[in-house]
Each structure stands twice: as C-alpha cells, then as structure tokens.
Design a protein around this motif. Sequence first.
Motif, short mmCIF file in Angstrom:
data_model
loop_
_atom_site.label_atom_id
_atom_site.label_comp_id
_atom_site.label_asym_id
_atom_site.label_seq_id
_atom_site.Cartn_x
_atom_site.Cartn_y
_atom_site.Cartn_z
N GLU A 29 31.37 50.36 39.78
CA GLU A 29 31.99 49.41 40.40
C GLU A 29 32.10 48.15 39.57
O GLU A 29 33.16 47.37 39.40
N THR A 30 30.89 47.75 38.97
CA THR A 30 30.61 46.72 37.95
C THR A 30 31.71 46.76 36.88
O THR A 30 32.17 45.69 36.47
N LYS A 31 31.65 47.91 36.17
CA LYS A 31 32.68 48.39 35.15
C LYS A 31 33.77 47.89 35.50
O LYS A 31 34.68 47.37 34.86
N ALA A 32 34.56 48.32 36.51
CA ALA A 32 35.71 48.46 37.14
C ALA A 32 36.22 46.92 37.29
O ALA A 32 37.31 46.41 36.79
N THR A 33 35.18 46.14 37.96
CA THR A 33 35.42 44.76 37.99
C THR A 33 35.63 44.00 36.80
O THR A 33 36.50 43.20 36.59
N GLN A 34 34.62 44.28 35.97
CA GLN A 34 34.64 43.60 34.44
C GLN A 34 36.03 44.00 33.75
O GLN A 34 36.65 43.10 33.05
N GLN A 35 36.62 45.17 33.93
CA GLN A 35 37.73 45.47 33.15
C GLN A 35 38.92 44.64 33.80
O GLN A 35 39.81 44.28 33.41
N LEU A 36 38.88 44.36 35.26
CA LEU A 36 39.86 43.92 36.05
C LEU A 36 39.93 42.22 35.72
O LEU A 36 40.84 41.70 35.49
N VAL A 37 38.64 41.74 35.36
CA VAL A 37 38.44 40.16 34.72
C VAL A 37 38.99 40.34 33.36
O VAL A 37 39.98 39.28 33.15
N GLU A 38 38.87 41.05 32.57
CA GLU A 38 39.26 40.98 31.05
C GLU A 38 40.79 41.21 31.06
O GLU A 38 41.50 40.44 30.24
N LYS A 39 41.44 42.14 32.03
CA LYS A 39 42.72 42.54 32.13
C LYS A 39 43.39 41.14 32.67
O LYS A 39 44.58 40.66 31.83
N ALA A 40 43.00 40.44 33.52
CA ALA A 40 43.57 39.26 34.13
C ALA A 40 43.57 38.08 33.16
O ALA A 40 44.57 37.29 32.96
N TYR A 41 42.24 37.87 32.43
CA TYR A 41 42.23 36.91 31.65
C TYR A 41 43.10 36.82 30.56
O TYR A 41 43.82 36.02 29.90
N LYS A 42 43.33 38.24 30.18
CA LYS A 42 44.30 38.42 28.71
C LYS A 42 45.82 38.38 29.11
O LYS A 42 46.33 37.76 28.64
#
Length: 213
Positions: A29-42
């Motif tokens: 779950e943490t990894k998925a959230t982190q990926q979502l943050v990185e995607k949104a930021y980019k």
Amino acid sequence: MKKLFLLLIWTSLSVSPFAFAHHSGTKTETKATQQLVEKAYKQANLSGVIDYKLFNDAFLAYKKTPDRKKSLLTIIDYSKPSTEKRFYVVDLDKMKLIFNTYVSHGVNSGKKTATKFSNVVNSRKTSLGTFLTDTTYYGSNGYSLRLDGLTSGVNDKARERYIVVHGADYANPSFIKKNGYLGRSWGCPALPQKLSREIIDTIKGGSVIYASA
C-alpha cells in the motif's frame, strides 16, 4: 511429540502468518501511494514549483482526510516569503496545477516571512495543518470560504477564530511593489482580489488545504 515441539517453538517466537500478511500489505500500500505521489508530481509538472517533500506530505494528508468530496489539493508553503507565489491548487484527477498565487499570513506571524504560528483565539497568527473547505458566505471581508481545522491542537480552532479564505486589497501584487512584502491578515489566508472568488468557488465544498512551514 515432534509436532508439539514445533508448535511450542512457533508460539514462543510469537510469530503469526497474519503478521506477515499485514506487513506485506502495508508495504504494498505504501509503495502504491508513493508511486501515485511521484506520478502526480511529474504529470502536474510540479518540479521546481512545489517542494517534493511538501507535496508528498500534503498528498498523504489528503489521502487521510475521509470527508473530502473533491479531488483538489491546495498547498500553502509558508516557508516561502510573502513576496513569492506560495498558494497552489492541484487537480489530482487531471494531474494539473490550476492555481498558483500569493497568499497572506497573520500579522503576528511575521513580516515578510511567517515564523510564528498559533491555534489560539485572537492571536492573529497563521495556523498550519490540514483543513477541509466548507460553505461560502459574505462577511466583513466580502466573499469568504469557511474552513474546518482537522489537525488537533494545531488548527482545530479555525471556526472559533474565524479563519477563512477571502480576498483582500493588501494581498494584491501591487502591495508588494509598494511595500516590499505582502499585506498581512488576522490569521486568514487572504488572496488577491482578482482571483479570490474563482479560487473559492473552485475549492469550496469539501476539498483539502494543507498549510506547512
């Protein structure tokens, strides 16, 4: 006997297969959230605009807010001086920065840069933490947006302090040109008058605001 011996060892170590499953699920779950943050930021092209750690913290606060009704995240970066555009509204559905403008801080929080923050009534200082937007009304500062402070002990007296989003002439860029800093409020995040109504109408009704320093 052998089975009993193995069972005793298992019990003494207090290991549960469910513990492994839970730990694994949390990591996923943490990894998925982190990926979502990185995607949104980019995708929102926020690099060089909003500090990544600040965006990450704001996004996590957004995710933890159960009563949110809009996929909008407003970030206020009070670590920046008032002469910089430190108010951001990100549309997390469209992955786009839709507003970036000036915002005032409280008169007792500092002059050009806010360094002191409070949750105390009549302190005339800015509050940090997570807020949820509510309804609009017309008050002494014109068209305004009510806020509920969700961070216990940090901003949960926002209603009692009448901390709202509103427009103000002292929050206009012209004030900076004349005085060298943006005008200050009694603790409210005041916006430039030309943008205040549009921003308020966009973020009202259950969107998250994250204020940090």
